[in-house]
Design an enzyme around this catalytic site. Structure first.
Site, PDB file in Angstrom:
ATOM      1  N   GLU A  77      11.630  12.995  25.566  1.00  0.00           N
ATOM      2  CA  GLU A  77      11.867  11.850  26.446  1.00  0.00           C
ATOM      3  C   GLU A  77      13.372  11.660  26.640  1.00  0.00           C
ATOM      4  O   GLU A  77      14.168  12.061  25.797  1.00  0.00           O
ATOM      5  CB  GLU A  77      11.196  10.636  25.767  1.00  0.00           C
ATOM      6  CG  GLU A  77      11.154   9.324  26.458  1.00  0.00           C
ATOM      7  CD  GLU A  77      10.687   9.271  27.888  1.00  0.00           C
ATOM      8  OE1 GLU A  77      11.190  10.040  28.721  1.00  0.00           O
ATOM      9  OE2 GLU A  77       9.875   8.389  28.196  1.00  0.00           O
ATOM     10  N   ASP A  78      13.760  11.084  27.767  1.00  0.00           N
ATOM     11  CA  ASP A  78      15.175  10.799  27.991  1.00  0.00           C
ATOM     12  C   ASP A  78      15.636   9.602  27.165  1.00  0.00           C
ATOM     13  O   ASP A  78      16.678   9.631  26.533  1.00  0.00           O
ATOM     14  CB  ASP A  78      15.472  10.569  29.491  1.00  0.00           C
ATOM     15  CG  ASP A  78      14.566   9.515  30.139  1.00  0.00           C
ATOM     16  OD1 ASP A  78      13.618   9.010  29.486  1.00  0.00           O
ATOM     17  OD2 ASP A  78      14.796   9.199  31.325  1.00  0.00           O
ATOM     18  N   GLY A 129      13.010  11.752  34.056  1.00  0.00           N
ATOM     19  CA  GLY A 129      14.261  11.548  33.320  1.00  0.00           C
ATOM     20  C   GLY A 129      14.674  12.657  32.375  1.00  0.00           C
ATOM     21  O   GLY A 129      15.861  12.871  32.153  1.00  0.00           O
ATOM     22  N   ASP A 146      13.032   2.767  25.183  1.00  0.00           N
ATOM     23  CA  ASP A 146      13.550   1.406  25.370  1.00  0.00           C
ATOM     24  C   ASP A 146      12.600   0.441  24.654  1.00  0.00           C
ATOM     25  O   ASP A 146      12.716   0.225  23.455  1.00  0.00           O
ATOM     26  CB  ASP A 146      13.659   1.160  26.880  1.00  0.00           C
ATOM     27  CG  ASP A 146      14.311  -0.150  27.242  1.00  0.00           C
ATOM     28  OD1 ASP A 146      15.328  -0.499  26.648  1.00  0.00           O
ATOM     29  OD2 ASP A 146      13.798  -0.836  28.156  1.00  0.00           O
ATOM     30  N   PHE A 167      22.008  -0.945  29.848  1.00  0.00           N
ATOM     31  CA  PHE A 167      21.457  -0.041  30.851  1.00  0.00           C
ATOM     32  C   PHE A 167      22.407   1.139  31.076  1.00  0.00           C
ATOM     33  O   PHE A 167      23.586   0.963  31.341  1.00  0.00           O
ATOM     34  CB  PHE A 167      21.201  -0.776  32.173  1.00  0.00           C
ATOM     35  CG  PHE A 167      20.423   0.054  33.131  1.00  0.00           C
ATOM     36  CD1 PHE A 167      19.044   0.188  32.985  1.00  0.00           C
ATOM     37  CD2 PHE A 167      21.051   0.755  34.150  1.00  0.00           C
ATOM     38  CE1 PHE A 167      18.315   1.001  33.844  1.00  0.00           C
ATOM     39  CE2 PHE A 167      20.328   1.557  35.025  1.00  0.00           C
ATOM     40  CZ  PHE A 167      18.963   1.676  34.862  1.00  0.00           C
ATOM     41  N   VAL A 168      21.842   2.330  30.957  1.00  0.00           N
ATOM     42  CA  VAL A 168      22.663   3.542  31.104  1.00  0.00           C
ATOM     43  C   VAL A 168      22.112   4.457  32.206  1.00  0.00           C
ATOM     44  O   VAL A 168      20.920   4.395  32.529  1.00  0.00           O
ATOM     45  CB  VAL A 168      22.738   4.323  29.773  1.00  0.00           C
ATOM     46  CG1 VAL A 168      23.543   3.561  28.734  1.00  0.00           C
ATOM     47  CG2 VAL A 168      21.351   4.658  29.224  1.00  0.00           C
ATOM     48  N   ARG A 196      21.271  10.546  38.538  1.00  0.00           N
ATOM     49  CA  ARG A 196      20.708  11.551  37.621  1.00  0.00           C
ATOM     50  C   ARG A 196      21.590  12.783  37.497  1.00  0.00           C
ATOM     51  O   ARG A 196      21.542  13.489  36.498  1.00  0.00           O
ATOM     52  CB  ARG A 196      19.329  12.019  38.118  1.00  0.00           C
ATOM     53  CG  ARG A 196      18.255  10.960  38.099  1.00  0.00           C
ATOM     54  CD  ARG A 196      16.901  11.625  38.331  1.00  0.00           C
ATOM     55  NE  ARG A 196      15.844  10.687  38.726  1.00  0.00           N
ATOM     56  CZ  ARG A 196      15.101   9.980  37.879  1.00  0.00           C
ATOM     57  NH1 ARG A 196      15.326  10.052  36.581  1.00  0.00           N
ATOM     58  NH2 ARG A 196      14.153   9.183  38.327  1.00  0.00           N
ATOM     59  N   ASP A 224      18.341   7.486  35.708  1.00  0.00           N
ATOM     60  CA  ASP A 224      18.691   6.967  37.026  1.00  0.00           C
ATOM     61  C   ASP A 224      18.817   5.457  37.076  1.00  0.00           C
ATOM     62  O   ASP A 224      18.264   4.734  36.259  1.00  0.00           O
ATOM     63  CB  ASP A 224      17.624   7.371  38.042  1.00  0.00           C
ATOM     64  CG  ASP A 224      16.317   6.601  37.834  1.00  0.00           C
ATOM     65  OD1 ASP A 224      15.783   6.645  36.706  1.00  0.00           O
ATOM     66  OD2 ASP A 224      15.856   5.935  38.780  1.00  0.00           O
ATOM     67  N   LYS A 250      17.034   2.887  21.979  1.00  0.00           N
ATOM     68  CA  LYS A 250      17.590   1.532  21.887  1.00  0.00           C
ATOM     69  C   LYS A 250      16.801   0.775  20.824  1.00  0.00           C
ATOM     70  O   LYS A 250      15.806   0.119  21.148  1.00  0.00           O
ATOM     71  CB  LYS A 250      17.456   0.802  23.235  1.00  0.00           C
ATOM     72  CG  LYS A 250      18.167   1.449  24.414  1.00  0.00           C
ATOM     73  CD  LYS A 250      17.970   0.592  25.672  1.00  0.00           C
ATOM     74  CE  LYS A 250      18.498   1.251  26.916  1.00  0.00           C
ATOM     75  NZ  LYS A 250      18.145   0.509  28.145  1.00  0.00           N
TER      76      LYS A 250
HETATM   77  P1  IMP Z   1       9.962   2.026  27.688  1.00  0.00           P
HETATM   78  O1  IMP Z   1       8.503   2.196  27.967  1.00  0.00           O
HETATM   79  O2  IMP Z   1      10.405   0.604  27.843  1.00  0.00           O
HETATM   80  O3  IMP Z   1      10.388   2.613  26.359  1.00  0.00           O
HETATM   81  O4  IMP Z   1      10.740   2.722  28.851  1.00  0.00           O
HETATM   82  C1  IMP Z   1      10.954   4.045  28.919  1.00  0.00           C
HETATM   83  C2  IMP Z   1      11.419   4.442  30.316  1.00  0.00           C
HETATM   84  O5  IMP Z   1      12.179   3.404  30.978  1.00  0.00           O
HETATM   85  C3  IMP Z   1      12.363   5.586  30.171  1.00  0.00           C
HETATM   86  O6  IMP Z   1      11.683   6.810  30.123  1.00  0.00           O
HETATM   87  C4  IMP Z   1      13.235   5.441  31.386  1.00  0.00           C
HETATM   88  O7  IMP Z   1      12.614   6.082  32.479  1.00  0.00           O
HETATM   89  C5  IMP Z   1      13.304   3.946  31.630  1.00  0.00           C
HETATM   90  N1  IMP Z   1      14.547   3.365  31.058  1.00  0.00           N
HETATM   91  C6  IMP Z   1      14.634   2.587  29.967  1.00  0.00           C
HETATM   92  N2  IMP Z   1      15.915   2.226  29.724  1.00  0.00           N
HETATM   93  C7  IMP Z   1      16.660   2.828  30.691  1.00  0.00           C
HETATM   94  C8  IMP Z   1      18.088   2.850  30.981  1.00  0.00           C
HETATM   95  O8  IMP Z   1      18.948   2.268  30.289  1.00  0.00           O
HETATM   96  N3  IMP Z   1      18.441   3.591  32.074  1.00  0.00           N
HETATM   97  C9  IMP Z   1      17.566   4.254  32.847  1.00  0.00           C
HETATM   98  N4  IMP Z   1      16.234   4.262  32.613  1.00  0.00           N
HETATM   99  C10 IMP Z   1      15.784   3.551  31.543  1.00  0.00           C
HETATM  100 MG    MG Z   2      11.540   8.474  31.063  1.00  0.00          MG
END
Ligand code: IMP
Ligand code: MG
Length: 178
Positions: free
Chosen positions: A100-101, A46, A104, A153-154, A166, A160, A132
């Site tokens: 990081e992208d 990402g 979440d 969700f974005v 992407r 992606d 977020k």
């Molecule tokens: P976390 O472990 O829940 O913080 O998730 C992180 C990963 O989930 C990110 O690096 C993304 O790859 C994916 N992700 C979380 N939210 C989104 C979204 O809104 N769009 C796309 N990918 C997401």
């Molecule tokens: Mg990621």
């Protein structure tokens, strides 16, 4: 409006706004890490587009490398375990910035931070394009944030939906009416 597979996405953060904010983030890095030769560690897939633009605007001495985070089912009780793959550099005594992208739930970053910290870097910080805050499920300090967004969700600019989207040069949000 963009259609990706079965879903519709609407414009959310335009390309110019992204680029302006990324230049600001780079200026913060220029200021905070002057003389420290930081190692930026991008989390694939990402972050690839974001870190490319960020890196171009960093003017101090710095290096870049990439990791992936593989998820696998460890045991039924512990659930998903994430492991870092691909780090070749010795990060001991280095100033590390994880790029990081999007953060979440924060679970990925919590795990990555813990595993990298065990290699004894001089310092370690998290920089994310999108955050977020209301989705966070674990205690996590995110040091540099491009944009804090709602729990939606974005896609686009590296992010992606099921592998697609992407290549968009801006961020789009899921149209909940679609
Ligand atoms: P976390 O472990 O829940 O913080 O998730 C992180 C990963 O989930 C990110 O690096 C993304 O790859 C994916 N992700 C979380 N939210 C989104 C979204 O809104 N769009 C796309 N990918 C997401
Ligand atoms: Mg990621």
């Amino acid at each position: 409006m963009k259609q990706i597979k079965d879903k519709h996405f609407i414009p959310f953060i335009e390309a110019d706004k992204l680029q302006a904010r990324i230049r600001n983030l780079a200026q913060e890095i220029n200021k905070d890490y002057a003389g420290k030769n930081p190692l930026l560690i991008g989390v694939l897939n990402g972050s690839f587009m974001f870190i490319g633009d960020l890196f171009k605007s960093i003017e101090i001495d710095c290096e870049v490398t990439f990791i992936r985070v593989s998820s696998y089912q460890h045991t039924e009780s512990t659930g998903e375990v994430k492991q870092i793959i691909g780090l070749k550099e010795d990060i001991k005594n280095r100033h590390v910035i994880i790029v990081e992208d999007i953060v979440d739930t924060g679970m990925t970053m919590q795990e990555v931070l813990g595993q990298l910290a065990s290699n004894k870097p001089a310092s370690i910080k998290i920089l994310t394009l999108l955050y977020k805050p209301e989705a966070l499920k674990v205690p996590l300090k995110v040091d540099y944030i491009g944009f804090s967004i709602e729990t939606k969700f974005v896609v686009g600019y590296g992010l992606d939906y099921d592998g697609m989207g992407r290549n968009l040069d801006a961020i789009y949000v899921l149209d909940e009416k679609s």
